[in-house]
Scaffold this motif. Structure first.
Motif, PDB file in Angstrom:
ATOM      1  N   GLN A 109      41.410  39.140  43.557  1.00 46.97           N
ATOM      2  CA  GLN A 109      40.133  39.762  43.248  1.00 46.97           C
ATOM      3  C   GLN A 109      40.305  40.536  41.947  1.00 46.97           C
ATOM      4  N   MET A 110      39.430  40.278  40.995  1.00 41.83           N
ATOM      5  CA  MET A 110      39.465  41.019  39.733  1.00 41.83           C
ATOM      6  C   MET A 110      38.040  41.473  39.481  1.00 41.83           C
ATOM      7  N   ALA A 111      37.764  42.730  39.768  1.00 41.12           N
ATOM      8  CA  ALA A 111      36.358  43.139  39.799  1.00 41.12           C
ATOM      9  C   ALA A 111      36.256  44.655  39.731  1.00 41.12           C
ATOM     10  N   PRO A 112      35.076  45.143  39.323  1.00 39.55           N
ATOM     11  CA  PRO A 112      34.892  46.593  39.231  1.00 39.55           C
ATOM     12  C   PRO A 112      34.666  47.239  40.585  1.00 39.55           C
ATOM     13  N   VAL A 113      35.074  48.502  40.694  1.00 37.16           N
ATOM     14  CA  VAL A 113      34.756  49.354  41.838  1.00 37.16           C
ATOM     15  C   VAL A 113      34.199  50.659  41.277  1.00 37.16           C
ATOM     16  N   TRP A 114      33.556  51.446  42.151  1.00 34.82           N
ATOM     17  CA  TRP A 114      32.872  52.658  41.700  1.00 34.82           C
ATOM     18  C   TRP A 114      33.263  53.858  42.559  1.00 34.82           C
ATOM     19  N   ARG A 115      33.552  54.959  41.902  1.00 38.45           N
ATOM     20  CA  ARG A 115      33.806  56.201  42.630  1.00 38.45           C
ATOM     21  C   ARG A 115      33.163  57.348  41.863  1.00 38.45           C
TER      22      ARG A 115
END
Lengths: 420, 420
Positions: A109-115
């Motif tokens: 998986q190569m993808a953005p995450v948000w925090r």
């Protein structure tokens, strides 16, 4: 959250392409999940502290009564959220799609995450993670495949010399038990041990006493800390691992650690994708996430004093979604940390040309020049001549173009010169 | 919203790589903006109907009083939203970063957008758009570069035979004025004209009468509709464009349309990236978005009865964010519509091997076999032998592997056989 301008974006895409290509070579397959997951799934207690940092999506079509009714229960205002990691979505993905996946599933998986973190240097609210995971394999083969693929990828990015530190949560638990800490003290004690690199043995002992941890256990631990803290896996064997653990470490845990080392060592050879095997057993490696159940790893590099990635075994999590236990282990590269370290990944464009044209060149002539070059395999940008030609050419070179030609009305042949 | 399994994900990434490579060849540069934009920006009236479909993000840290106070003003609950298109973020990006961009900026964006649509076949709530835009060029050169890059890209994907229909919002306005519609009637009349392909001239006239549009204007329009509706640009010229518009069409509008055609035609030639130029002037092409100010286009393909993409000129939008007018025109490929049509884009992996091993092969032996093959440039997956070997090999072939070997304990040399 950041905008990425052309030079940065091109660099990021090149790094992602290398990572994707290398991970695929090691038999991992890329998947993609939606950016948004159900609120209840993101807040099932698996994500640890990250759950509190989730961005939640407002329900559509809420009326005034529904909003008032949610005043004391804000979670009623939301049904979806942006993912804060790629592990919770992977567990949900596997549970949803298991029938269509191989028995041992190796995912990329190569993808953005948000925090929703407080803004601070080097922390972003949207950032890319690059995870590989092996689901359905409880053996040390899974850890070995992750470690080898990661080291090969880091090498391919020109970041040779990385080290992978390994530990096992069960070894940590055993160690704390053997000193006499109560099992209920573990989470707090581990948080303090995690600071060992920063505050040293004295700092750890002091903080544990301050926490009010069992005094005799802290004394035993402090004495133990004066022994050598890490060991090279090479020369490698059970004896060396047992030497840095308290006496009586569980056989299965030691065997699993030994198995990882033997398998990674086996990847060395004339045509090996990895060179020297920089594995280090570190009995004080902790890793923050509460869901780890066995092996934990961390990737270090001599050029920086923070870790470039890490991961571990989380055999319990898939069962939360599937209702059936499935072993799983993953390794996450900190893409945002790595991308700034990578140098000299060259653009693959064969030829890139800027056509600097006078204002009065008819558009069809410009387009004909450009089309002939593009048709012949070049990358081409049209630029109208400005007063400061030097600045224009410098910017073109900075944007990755390597040649230019000037175009006047009626030009049949163009003369190309090197940029820069 | 969908999960993408390995085969689908690999296909999507291959299509994206082709689009990226072709767009870059034509001098466009990829950028990236955050998935989330400020609520106020997403709801500034630019996004048309899509604004109503936006997913909004709940403010962090709302207390009971703040929630109650928002009962009659739900927008107070949110400060951010997921983008519903790539055009509004591009306008904001350009306004934020203009000083670091070329005078004429040619952007690529390939990224997901979100719309809270009712679930229906072929509509997704998360879907990828591939946009190219030219900012800072008011001339027909901009449209020509977009059209040529798009046709070249569609060809590279094996979808030869596409057609681009072109119109100009100003020509539409002129046409409606010339029939005697009041300017205030335009939006409603355009919505009906947009259905011409589906309901035909009689249907359009009937719906306009039902709407209560100016009766004499509807009569004049209906008579006009009985004339030929589209023309090939080739043979091409001002005379042919004027022939399918009411008399007296504005010179600047006609000249711009003529200029696009001449420039696109100029791209033809021995080494041209595009073949025959399938441009069609369609005076009844509408395109839904309210922000278009000039040229509008649509990409059609003989294999499907819906458009594969479209775009247009939106000279007013950047000014909304920048406070200074900047011309802009864009073309968006409907990625989700195209990806299912693309066939035969082959995986670039040189060699891909499945190692089917007995249960009792020691892990280090397996890893050594795999590492030697990966080190020699192959893609390698380990699979433990199952009772149904045939099914295992079939699934491996479906996953894109082309060779296999069986591995028993102590094997030194492996024998490779073709899969499938």
């Amino acid at each position: 959250m950041r905008d990425f301008l052309p030079a940065d974006k091109a660099r990021r895409e090149r790094v992602l392409a290398v990572i994707r290509e290398r991970y695929r070579a090691h038999g991992f397959d890329e998947i993609e999940t939606p950016v948004v997951e159900e609120y209840a799934r993101l807040h099932a207690g698996i994500g640890g502290d990250n759950e509190k940092l989730a961005y939640n999506v407002l329900k559509r079509g809420l009326d005034a009564d529904a909003i008032r009714a949610a005043a004391e229960a804000p979670a009623d205002l939301t049904d979806l959220g942006l993912r804060y990691d790629l592990t919770v979505p992977l567990a949900r993905f596997y549970a949803s799609n298991r029938g269509q996946l191989p028995t041992v599933f190796r995912s990329i998986q190569m993808a953005p995450v948000w925090r929703a973190e407080r803004p601070q240097k080097g922390r972003y609210r949207q950032f890319v993670q690059c995870d590989i995971d092996v689901i359905g394999d409880a053996s040390a083969r899974a850890e070995a495949e992750l470690v080898i693929a990661t080291l090969d990828t880091v090498d391919a990015l020109g970041l040779e010399g990385g080290t992978i530190r390994i530990n096992d949560r069960r070894a940590l638990d055993f160690m704390l038990d053997s000193f006499g800490f109560d099992p209920s003290e573990r989470p707090g004690v581990l948080i303090t041990i995690d600071k060992l690199d920063k505050i040293g043995p004295e700092g750890v002992a002091a903080e544990l006493r301050e926490r009010g941890a069992t005094a005799s256990a802290v004394d035993a631990f402090e004495a133990f800390l004066r022994r050598p803290m890490t060991m090279e896996y090479n020369p490698y064997g059970e004896r060396q691992i047992r030497k840095v653990l308290p006496d009586g470490a569980p056989d299965d845990v030691v065997a699993h650690l030994v198995g990882i080392g033997e398998a990674v060592l086996a990847a060395r050879g004339a045509s090996s994708p990895i060179g020297d095997v920089p594995l280090v057993f570190d009995p004080f490696l902790v890793r923050g996430m509460g869901y780890y159940t066995g092996t934990i790893f961390e990737l270090a590099h001599p050029s920086v004093d923070y870790s470039l990635g890490g991961g571990g075994r989380y055999d319990g999590m898939i069962g939360r979604f599937l209702g059936q236990e499935v072993p799983a282990v993953g390794f996450s590269i900190g893409f945002e940390r790595i991308v700034d370290l990578v140098e000299g990944l060259e653009d693959a464009d064969a030829r890139s040309v800027v056509l600097v044209h006078d204002r009065d060149v008819p558009v069809p002539e410009l387009i004909a020049h450009k089309a002939a070059l593009v048709g012949a395999g070049a990358r081409v940008r049209l630029e109208q001549r400005t007063k400061n030609l030097k600045a224009l050419l410098e910017r073109s070179a900075a944007d990755g173009y390597t040649e230019f030609a000037t175009v006047a009305p009626g030009d049949a042949e163009l003369e190309f010169k090197a940029l820069d």
